[in-house]
Design a protein around this motif. Structure first.
Motif, short mmCIF file in Angstrom:
data_model
loop_
_atom_site.label_atom_id
_atom_site.label_comp_id
_atom_site.label_asym_id
_atom_site.label_seq_id
_atom_site.Cartn_x
_atom_site.Cartn_y
_atom_site.Cartn_z
N ASN A 208 0.76 -1.28 0.14
CA ASN A 208 -0.08 -0.03 -0.28
C ASN A 208 0.56 1.41 0.02
O ASN A 208 0.27 2.10 -0.54
CB ASN A 208 -0.88 0.39 1.21
N THR A 209 2.06 0.84 0.22
CA THR A 209 3.03 2.50 0.24
C THR A 209 3.73 2.57 -1.26
O THR A 209 4.14 3.62 -1.53
CB THR A 209 3.99 1.79 1.58
N LEU B 65 0.02 12.04 -12.15
CA LEU B 65 -0.51 11.47 -11.09
C LEU B 65 0.16 10.93 -10.46
O LEU B 65 1.24 9.93 -11.23
CB LEU B 65 -1.77 11.06 -11.32
N TYR B 66 0.95 11.38 -9.34
CA TYR B 66 2.12 10.93 -8.42
C TYR B 66 1.08 10.63 -7.04
O TYR B 66 -0.06 10.95 -6.68
CB TYR B 66 2.88 11.70 -7.97
N ILE B 67 0.90 8.67 -6.29
CA ILE B 67 0.02 8.44 -5.36
C ILE B 67 1.42 8.02 -4.64
O ILE B 67 2.34 7.31 -4.69
CB ILE B 67 -1.29 7.66 -5.91
N ASP B 68 1.04 7.72 -3.31
CA ASP B 68 1.54 7.14 -2.51
C ASP B 68 0.81 7.12 -1.45
O ASP B 68 -0.46 7.89 -0.76
CB ASP B 68 2.98 7.87 -2.04
N GLU B 69 1.14 6.00 -0.13
CA GLU B 69 1.60 5.98 1.53
C GLU B 69 -0.66 5.62 1.27
O GLU B 69 -1.59 6.56 1.82
CB GLU B 69 1.58 6.88 2.12
N PHE B 70 -1.09 5.05 0.52
CA PHE B 70 -2.32 4.56 0.77
C PHE B 70 -2.92 3.25 1.84
O PHE B 70 -2.12 2.94 2.21
CB PHE B 70 -2.48 3.58 -0.74
N ALA C 106 4.02 6.56 -6.89
CA ALA C 106 3.98 5.45 -8.29
C ALA C 106 3.87 6.95 -8.57
O ALA C 106 3.00 7.62 -8.53
CB ALA C 106 2.64 4.67 -8.32
N LYS C 107 4.89 6.57 -10.13
CA LYS C 107 4.52 7.81 -10.85
C LYS C 107 3.21 7.21 -12.18
O LYS C 107 3.76 6.41 -12.76
CB LYS C 107 5.69 8.32 -11.81
N LEU C 108 1.91 8.41 -13.12
CA LEU C 108 1.01 7.64 -13.74
C LEU C 108 1.36 8.71 -14.40
O LEU C 108 0.36 9.62 -14.14
CB LEU C 108 -0.02 7.58 -12.75
N THR D 26 -7.49 6.38 2.13
CA THR D 26 -6.64 7.95 2.22
C THR D 26 -5.51 7.67 1.42
O THR D 26 -5.12 6.67 1.55
CB THR D 26 -6.82 7.72 3.93
N GLY D 27 -4.50 8.58 1.38
CA GLY D 27 -3.40 8.83 0.39
C GLY D 27 -3.04 10.17 0.23
O GLY D 27 -3.33 10.74 0.96
N TYR D 28 -1.50 9.91 -0.84
CA TYR D 28 -1.98 10.90 -1.06
C TYR D 28 -1.31 11.14 -2.57
O TYR D 28 -1.10 10.11 -3.41
CB TYR D 28 0.03 11.43 -0.35
N TYR D 29 -1.75 12.11 -2.82
CA TYR D 29 -1.42 12.55 -4.40
C TYR D 29 -1.04 13.96 -4.63
O TYR D 29 -1.27 14.66 -4.10
CB TYR D 29 -2.76 12.50 -5.20
#
Length: 721
Positions: free
Chosen positions: A480-481, A702-707, A531-533, A580-583
């Motif tokens: 998830n991270t 889109l960047y995503i992290d720490e779901f 993750a970089k999308l 929850t998470g960060y983007y």
């Protein structure tokens, strides 16, 4: 008739020894598992079982699984497995689910073996296909009269859409199939036909072919039944020919079933000497005449007759139904009839003097055109006591306690952790004057994975039975991270290793070179990776397609031209309330609208800002996703199998004050069904929201992290707002 038409042969060689250095003092044996192909059986197989992903379980005589291997090729083949001397069952199964799917045979085989000290034991396991294969064909003459035609084939394992250009075969559980044909003529008028195939067997290949009746006079029954059934015993293939008469497209409606006097298909009452039961009935209209009227029950009073056909009752079944007070009448060939159920309902009983019982009845009407309609209704029969304890609605960190009482004074619950000695009293907060149901949402001091006991109370001393339940455990998304990645060839995967839990479209994007729209990113919120999308155009010398960068729980299955075939969903049974998470998001303007369907968003046009999306769904099945417009199947959040859903959509640039410009998000997971346990979880993130339609902007990132999944009580999860 030879039934092993889709089969392959597994060989097990067991080497027995008295003991070895790995288990000193304990007699053991060594197991070597290999797969041996039988060419005579594989000639009709969909694929060699050695090309399938197989799970191997070794089960002790007591029923405990002592060893499990998720992949035969990587974990078992050619490797020694040490086992104590004893009796075992070796079970081999496909890793994929048994849900309906294209070209997805499900293999299974097992055999009991014995490991003996100092002896060599060998055994063969035949892995047979448990499901059935179905193809749909359309005669050329349909195109002369219809501009569009397609068939949805379905049963409890799922449904598949066979368009006019679909040549693949689907695999379903070996049980009753329904085929719904939809046609649109040259004038734009729509028609529908339904056929039901009740006698479906495993390992058979069913071919359904539709054609217009040529009027030659040889198909007198074509309008009323199948044009022909041909069994090719050599190939174990059954052909169903369905001839369509022009006149059968008009006024041949499917059966209709209407309930009267029910509240949301349910009747609830207390069993007294003269129970108060509302007048209620079931009316059936079948313009083409009833061919079969099947009733299926889940009722302890019908345990000896759980299923019966009112058109073909045996004398024993008729006598038993009469004893149970079930209303019986002549139904075969009838076009309209009504079952008055009031007196029958009064004969139903609670489970005991203190326990409620639920009685479920499902009526399925099949007419003479093999069209079927089904309705289900429920009786809840409560015992004649002042208070009953009902089943709770259980979560991880909270629970809804439920009871029923005609007396609303002093209603509540006695509650405790099972390990504790004393019960604590809690007052009910909700009471339904009409039904007598009362409940309490209990939040404080509820621990995940913990066993509790409770019972309902009312008045001065009335109390219900004690019920025991265990709260759900806390389960998070794997990786998830997004710190763990691996590269297989030229493709990045957001997983620890090849046993993928997350996937992306990278496999498809890399067919034209190394692209990887989804990739590991060193700029993160806390540590490790993110993750970089980044959406892009994939192609060579002007030929290619737009690719939305994405990540999802599931697997990339295959490529269909320039289109993708994906499997959404991973096994999951917990019930979180938030994701929850960060983007952070940097969109560009939309410059590709290759397969855009304006019905999705009529206001969207080229040059508008791109949009990203992150969504989560808890479901009772997984989903095959296809982006080819000829056979497009996309995820539908409103599907009946989705019990909870939440999403985040950003239509402009997003940045925050967290490290490296990330912004924290929180998605409420809104439940539509609180009393259903999910089987799968779908989490999707995409840099271009409409990438399924090859629509978006090249360069949207889109960047995503720490779901993270959260399980605390969240009021927003239980509102429709």
């Amino acid at each position: 008739m030879k039934l092993y038409i889709f089969a392959c042969l597994c060989s097990l060689i067991l080497w027995g020894v008295s003991c070895d250095e790995e288990s000193v003092g304990i007699p053991t044996g060594s197991l070597f598992l290999g797969i041996e192909e039988d060419a005579t059986l594989l000639t009709k197989a969909e694929s060699a079982v050695t090309n399938e992903s197989l799970r191997v379980d070794i089960i002790a005589a007591e029923g405990d699984t002592i060893k499990s291997y998720s992949d035969y090729i990587d974990e078992v083949k050619g490797k020694k497995i040490v086992l104590p001397v004893g009796t075992y069952t070796i079970s081999v199964k496909s890793n994929q689910s048994e849900e309906a799917g294209w070209e997805k045979p499900f293999y299974s085989g097992s055999k009991e073996i014995t490991i003996q000290s100092g002896e060599i034991t060998s055994v063969q396991i035949v892995c047979k296909i448990l499901n059935t294969k179905v193809a749909v064909e359309y005669a050329d003459n349909l195109a002369d009269y219809f501009s569009r035609y397609e068939t949805t084939v379905s049963n409890t394992s799922g449904s598949l859409l066979y368009t006019r250009d679909e040549t693949r075969a689907g695999f379903f559980k070996a049980e009753k199939l329904t085929a719904d044909l939809k046609l649109v003529n040259q004038d734009g008028n729509e028609f529908a036909m339904q056929r039901v195939f009740p006698d479906i067997k495993e390992r058979y290949f069913y071919k359904i072919k539709y054609s217009l009746d040529d009027g030659g006079g040889d198909n007198e029954e074509a309008g009323a039944d199948f044009g022909g059934i041909i069994v090719d015993e050599k190939a174990d293939t059954i052909y169903y020919g369905i001839f369509i008469k022009q006149e059968d497209l008009f006024g041949k409606s499917v059966p209709k079933l209407a309930l009267d006097g029910f509240a949301e298909n349910k009747i609830v009452y207390k069993k007294t000497e003269n129970p108060s039961v509302p007048e209620h009935s079931l009316t059936i209209e079948a313009p083409n005449g009833i061919k079969q009227l099947k009733v299926e029950t889940t009722s302890f009073q019908f345990a000896d007759i759980p299923s019966f056909d009112l058109c073909n009752l045996t004398d024993a079944a008729r006598t038993r139904l009469q004893q149970l007070g079930f209303p019986i009448q002549e139904v075969k060939g009838k076009q309209k009839l009504t079952f008055v159920l009031t007196d029958f309902a009064k004969a139903l009983d609670p489970a005991s003097a203190t326990q409620m019982a639920t009685h479920t009845f499902t009526f399925s009407v099949l007419d003479n055109l093999h069209q079927e309609t089904t309705v289900q209704f429920i009786y809840e029969i409560r015992p004649n006591v002042n208070v009953t304890t009902e089943e709770p609605v259980v979560w991880a960190k909270f629970v809804t306690l439920r009871g029923n009482s005609i007396d609303r004074d002093n209603i509540g619950f006695m509650f405790k952790k099972k390990a504790d000695t004393d019960f604590q009293r809690y007052d009910a907060t909700i009471y339904n004057e009409q039904t007598g149901d009362f409940s309490l949402l209990l939040i404080e001091n509820i621990m995940p994975g913990t066993e509790y006991e409770y019972y309902a109370v009312s008045g001065t001393d009335a109390q219900g039975d004690v019920k025991t339940f265990t709260t759900s455990p806390i389960v998070n998304l794997k990786n998830n991270t997004f710190d763990e990645w691996f590269k297989n060839g030229k493709t990045w995967f957001p997983n620890v290793d090849v046993s993928k839990w997350w996937d992306s479209g990278n496999t498809g994007a890399n067919t034209a070179g190394e692209n990887n729209p989804t990739s590991p990113e060193e700029s993160v919120v806390v540590k490790g990776k993110a993750a970089k999308l980044q959406s892009t155009w994939i192609g060579f010398i002007g030929i290619g397609a737009f690719a939305s960068a994405s990540m999802f729980t599931g697997n990339f299955v295959d490529i269909d031209g320039t289109n993708g075939i994906l499997s959404f969903g991973q096994p999951f049974t917990a019930k979180p309330t938030k994701l929850t998470g960060y983007y952070k998001y940097t969109p560009v303007n939309i410059d590709y609208m290759e397969q855009w369907d304006s019905k999705v968003d009529p206001d969207l046009k080229s040059g508008d800002s791109d949009q990203c999306i992150i969504y989560i769904a808890l479901c009772t099945k997984n989903y095959e996703i296809r982006t080819n417009p000829k056979s497009r199947q996309l995820f539908d959040p409103n599907d009946a199998s989705v019990i909870a859903y939440g999403e985040l959509v950003a239509k402009e640039a997003v940045s925050g004050e967290e490290a490296n410009g990330y912004k924290k998000f929180s998605i409420d997971i809104k439940y539509r069904k609180t009393d259903v346990t999910p089987s799968y979880i779908v989490v999707v993130a995409a840099a271009s929201r409409y990438g399924d339609y090859f629509t978006g902007g090249k360069g949207s990132t889109l960047y995503i992290d720490e779901f993270n999944l959260e399980y605390d009580y969240n009021a927003a999860s239980f509102t429709n707002e």
